[in-house]
Scaffold this motif. Structure first.
Motif, PDB file in Angstrom:
ATOM      1  N   THR A 275       0.737  -1.182   0.204  1.00 19.51           N
ATOM      2  CA  THR A 275       0.057   0.000   0.012  1.00 19.51           C
ATOM      3  C   THR A 275       0.789   1.127   0.012  1.00 19.51           C
ATOM      4  O   THR A 275       0.258   2.416  -0.367  1.00 19.51           O
ATOM      5  CB  THR A 275      -0.813   0.119   1.427  1.00 19.51           C
ATOM      6  N   THR A 276       2.156   1.087   0.365  1.00 19.65           N
ATOM      7  CA  THR A 276       3.115   2.308   0.339  1.00 19.65           C
ATOM      8  C   THR A 276       3.583   2.760  -1.269  1.00 19.65           C
ATOM      9  O   THR A 276       4.173   3.771  -1.351  1.00 19.65           O
ATOM     10  CB  THR A 276       4.287   2.096   1.270  1.00 19.65           C
ATOM     11  N   GLN A 277       3.284   1.988  -2.336  1.00 17.99           N
ATOM     12  CA  GLN A 277       3.701   2.057  -3.491  1.00 17.99           C
ATOM     13  C   GLN A 277       2.786   2.869  -4.220  1.00 17.99           C
ATOM     14  O   GLN A 277       1.553   2.359  -4.263  1.00 17.99           O
ATOM     15  CB  GLN A 277       3.831   0.896  -4.216  1.00 17.99           C
ATOM     16  N   ALA A 278       3.152   4.070  -4.629  1.00 21.96           N
ATOM     17  CA  ALA A 278       2.304   5.000  -5.245  1.00 21.96           C
ATOM     18  C   ALA A 278       2.351   4.758  -6.766  1.00 21.96           C
ATOM     19  O   ALA A 278       2.601   5.679  -7.841  1.00 21.96           O
ATOM     20  CB  ALA A 278       2.565   6.500  -5.059  1.00 21.96           C
ATOM     21  N   VAL A 279       1.930   3.490  -7.207  1.00 21.97           N
ATOM     22  CA  VAL A 279       1.879   3.241  -8.539  1.00 21.97           C
ATOM     23  C   VAL A 279       0.642   2.457  -8.857  1.00 21.97           C
ATOM     24  O   VAL A 279      -0.005   1.780  -7.860  1.00 21.97           O
ATOM     25  CB  VAL A 279       2.992   2.331  -9.133  1.00 21.97           C
ATOM     26  N   LEU A 280       0.279   2.249 -10.106  1.00 20.55           N
ATOM     27  CA  LEU A 280      -1.156   1.482 -10.315  1.00 20.55           C
ATOM     28  C   LEU A 280      -0.949  -0.004 -10.196  1.00 20.55           C
ATOM     29  O   LEU A 280      -1.703  -0.697  -9.797  1.00 20.55           O
ATOM     30  CB  LEU A 280      -1.393   1.777 -12.034  1.00 20.55           C
ATOM     31  N   GLN A 281       0.423  -0.587 -10.386  1.00 21.03           N
ATOM     32  CA  GLN A 281       0.597  -2.230 -10.247  1.00 21.03           C
ATOM     33  C   GLN A 281       1.727  -2.281  -9.141  1.00 21.03           C
ATOM     34  O   GLN A 281       2.999  -2.269  -9.587  1.00 21.03           O
ATOM     35  CB  GLN A 281       0.935  -2.839 -11.453  1.00 21.03           C
ATOM     36  N   PRO A 282       1.656  -2.311  -8.109  1.00 19.45           N
ATOM     37  CA  PRO A 282       2.487  -2.266  -6.971  1.00 19.45           C
ATOM     38  C   PRO A 282       3.531  -3.550  -7.201  1.00 19.45           C
ATOM     39  O   PRO A 282       2.891  -4.821  -7.476  1.00 19.45           O
ATOM     40  CB  PRO A 282       1.782  -2.399  -5.723  1.00 19.45           C
ATOM     41  N   GLN A 283       4.841  -3.602  -7.258  1.00 16.21           N
ATOM     42  CA  GLN A 283       5.322  -4.685  -7.547  1.00 16.21           C
ATOM     43  C   GLN A 283       5.650  -5.568  -6.418  1.00 16.21           C
ATOM     44  O   GLN A 283       5.618  -5.350  -5.158  1.00 16.21           O
ATOM     45  CB  GLN A 283       6.970  -4.156  -7.952  1.00 16.21           C
ATOM     46  N   GLY A 284       5.421  -6.962  -6.817  1.00 20.66           N
ATOM     47  CA  GLY A 284       5.401  -8.102  -5.897  1.00 20.66           C
ATOM     48  C   GLY A 284       4.239  -8.377  -4.978  1.00 20.66           C
ATOM     49  O   GLY A 284       4.335  -8.840  -3.953  1.00 20.66           O
ATOM     50  N   CYS A 285       3.152  -7.773  -5.427  1.00 16.38           N
ATOM     51  CA  CYS A 285       1.857  -7.506  -4.535  1.00 16.38           C
ATOM     52  C   CYS A 285       0.808  -8.312  -5.435  1.00 16.38           C
ATOM     53  O   CYS A 285       0.828  -8.495  -6.505  1.00 16.38           O
ATOM     54  CB  CYS A 285       1.676  -6.119  -4.307  1.00 16.38           C
ATOM     55  N   PRO A 286      -0.245  -8.775  -4.521  1.00 15.42           N
ATOM     56  CA  PRO A 286      -1.204  -9.553  -5.124  1.00 15.42           C
ATOM     57  C   PRO A 286      -2.404  -8.781  -5.748  1.00 15.42           C
ATOM     58  O   PRO A 286      -3.331  -9.283  -6.316  1.00 15.42           O
ATOM     59  CB  PRO A 286      -1.933 -10.432  -3.903  1.00 15.42           C
ATOM     60  N   PHE A 287      -2.321  -7.447  -5.910  1.00 10.72           N
ATOM     61  CA  PHE A 287      -3.372  -6.559  -6.371  1.00 10.72           C
ATOM     62  C   PHE A 287      -2.721  -5.506  -7.267  1.00 10.72           C
ATOM     63  O   PHE A 287      -1.552  -5.049  -7.398  1.00 10.72           O
ATOM     64  CB  PHE A 287      -4.172  -6.088  -5.466  1.00 10.72           C
ATOM     65  N   GLY A 288      -3.487  -4.884  -8.083  1.00  8.55           N
ATOM     66  CA  GLY A 288      -2.983  -3.894  -8.859  1.00  8.55           C
ATOM     67  C   GLY A 288      -4.578  -2.999  -9.504  1.00  8.55           C
ATOM     68  O   GLY A 288      -5.618  -3.714  -9.329  1.00  8.55           O
ATOM     69  N   ALA A 289      -4.127  -1.948 -10.257  1.00 10.06           N
ATOM     70  CA  ALA A 289      -5.402  -1.400 -10.682  1.00 10.06           C
ATOM     71  C   ALA A 289      -5.853  -2.057 -11.809  1.00 10.06           C
ATOM     72  O   ALA A 289      -5.474  -2.811 -12.741  1.00 10.06           O
ATOM     73  CB  ALA A 289      -4.962  -0.021 -11.263  1.00 10.06           C
ATOM     74  N   PRO A 290      -7.245  -2.171 -11.932  1.00  8.57           N
ATOM     75  CA  PRO A 290      -8.159  -2.874 -12.924  1.00  8.57           C
ATOM     76  C   PRO A 290      -7.736  -2.248 -14.413  1.00  8.57           C
ATOM     77  O   PRO A 290      -7.413  -0.725 -14.227  1.00  8.57           O
ATOM     78  CB  PRO A 290      -9.686  -2.517 -12.558  1.00  8.57           C
ATOM     79  N   PRO A 291      -7.904  -3.021 -15.274  1.00  5.36           N
ATOM     80  CA  PRO A 291      -7.377  -2.447 -16.838  1.00  5.36           C
ATOM     81  C   PRO A 291      -8.067  -1.247 -16.972  1.00  5.36           C
ATOM     82  O   PRO A 291      -7.753  -0.357 -17.829  1.00  5.36           O
ATOM     83  CB  PRO A 291      -7.674  -3.384 -17.499  1.00  5.36           C
ATOM     84  N   ASP A 292      -9.392  -0.934 -16.805  1.00  3.23           N
ATOM     85  CA  ASP A 292     -10.267   0.194 -17.084  1.00  3.23           C
ATOM     86  C   ASP A 292      -9.761   1.236 -16.501  1.00  3.23           C
ATOM     87  O   ASP A 292     -10.170   2.560 -17.070  1.00  3.23           O
ATOM     88  CB  ASP A 292     -11.758  -0.162 -16.866  1.00  3.23           C
TER      89      ASP A 292
END
Length: 367
Positions: free
Chosen positions: A262-279
């Protein structure tokens, strides 16, 4: 007449002497018979092949490991172990501390003479009660010489058994409450692999309770009964995670999500199980104010994974907040989206009880 009494005196003395001699011979014969009977009784009780086998079981019943091992033929030869495909078997359990079985009513029930080439082998069946249950074991004994009138015996085949033990999820285990590390009893030592079985020599007859009780894993005692000369018994123990291990894993996963994801200010946090939806990316240009916030942490449930553990698929929810600049109008629009994700993780428990968690990045995303 006086003359008549003098003539019969020698005859009476001769009769008395003959009677005394017969009595003496009879008493001597009875003494010899008694001595012979006593000798055979002692022979049966102390010096016979049956007595030899009974004495071995009595040593085990008395928890005298050194006494049992000192008897000829108890310790197996290397060739005997090779015959059962066990070139190495640990002697760790051949100690008095592991002899906790209740063995009573020890008695030989049968002797049978067999032949092994030129040697005469005596197979002796010894009955007993083991932990309250009647049982018996057959021993192979051979004569190795004589000391005076007393024969010398040895086990033609070692009466020990072998436990082939696999413990999943722990390096440590106990046998009859005696603590052991697999690397201490493996021929590979520190290079041993966690799932490789270890071969342990045990006295027979006997029962051995194998258990695991560590800070990370536990397994209820599994009772193993050994009752055969160089008999192999395979035991496979699957441990379970302790509540403490589950709590550590849950805490570490929550900490990882909080501090690394949650500290990564990116759409796809590296090494994490979640990311921003494609839309999200399709709707506009993300501004630097990307923020993640955990809403529901995934609840972990550990399942066996070879010699370690993995977290079975579980789900959580995270909230994404950011500003998007519209591709066509250039307008800045605040966006907030709840993202559902699934997570899989592997868990490795180190020797000192530490836990290393690797989260699988291939979690499913939902918008």
């Amino acid at each position: 007449m006086p003359g008549g009494s003098v003539e019969h005196a020698p005859a009476r003395r001769s009769t008395h002497a003959m009677r005394d001699l017969i009595i003496a011979i009879a008493l001597f014969a009875l003494l010899i018979l008694a001595l012979v009977a006593a000798f055979f009784a002692l022979y049966r009780e102390l010096w016979s092949a049956s007595a030899f086998a009974e004495r071995y079981v009595e040593e085990i019943a008395d928890a005298d490991a050194s006494g049992a091992l000192a008897m000829p033929g108890v310790a197996p030869e290397f060739t005997e172990l090779e015959e059962i495909d066990r070139g190495y078997a640990s002697e760790t359990l051949l100690r008095s501390a592991t002899l906790t079985s209740d063995i009573e009513d020890i008695h030989a029930t049968e002797e049978r003479v067999t032949s092994d080439g030129e040697d005469e082998i005596i197979e002796i069946t010894v009955g007993y009660t083991l932990d309250g249950k009647p049982d018996e074991m057959v021993f192979s004994v051979e004569r190795t010489g004589t000391a005076g009138l007393v024969p010398a015996w040895a086990f033609e085949r070692s009466p020990l058994s072998v436990i082939d033990l696999t413990v999943r999820g722990s390096w440590q285990f106990s046998v009859n409450e005696f603590e052991i590390d697999k690397r201490q009893v493996s021929p590979e030592g520190l290079e041993a692999k966690a799932l490789d079985p270890v071969s342990l020599l045990t006295f027979s007859p006997g029962t051995y309770d194998v258990a695991v009780d560590t800070a990370a894993t536990v397994a209820d005692p599994r009772s193993v009964r050994s009752a055969g000369s160089l008999e192999t018994v395979e035991v496979d123990i699957q441990t379970e995670p302790t509540p403490e291990l589950n709590e550590v894993v849950q805490d570490n996963i929550e900490k990882f999500l909080d501090e690394k994801c949650t500290t990564q200010a990116v759409l796809q946090p590296q090494g994490c199980p979640f990311g921003a939806p494609p839309d999200i990316s399709a709707s506009g240009i993300a501004q630097p104010d990307i923020a993640w916030e955990m809403v529901d942490y995934p609840t972990t449930a550990l399942v066996p994974d070879g010699d370690d553990w993995r977290v079975s698929p579980t789900s959580g929810m995270v909230r994404l907040s950011l500003t998007l600049q519209n591709y066509y109008t250039g307008v800045l629009e605040p966006v907030e989206r709840d993202v559902y994700f699934t997570m899989v993780a592997s868990v490795e428990v180190s020797d000192d009880g530490g836990v290393h968690i690797t989260i699988d990045q291939a979690g499913n995303l939902d918008g």
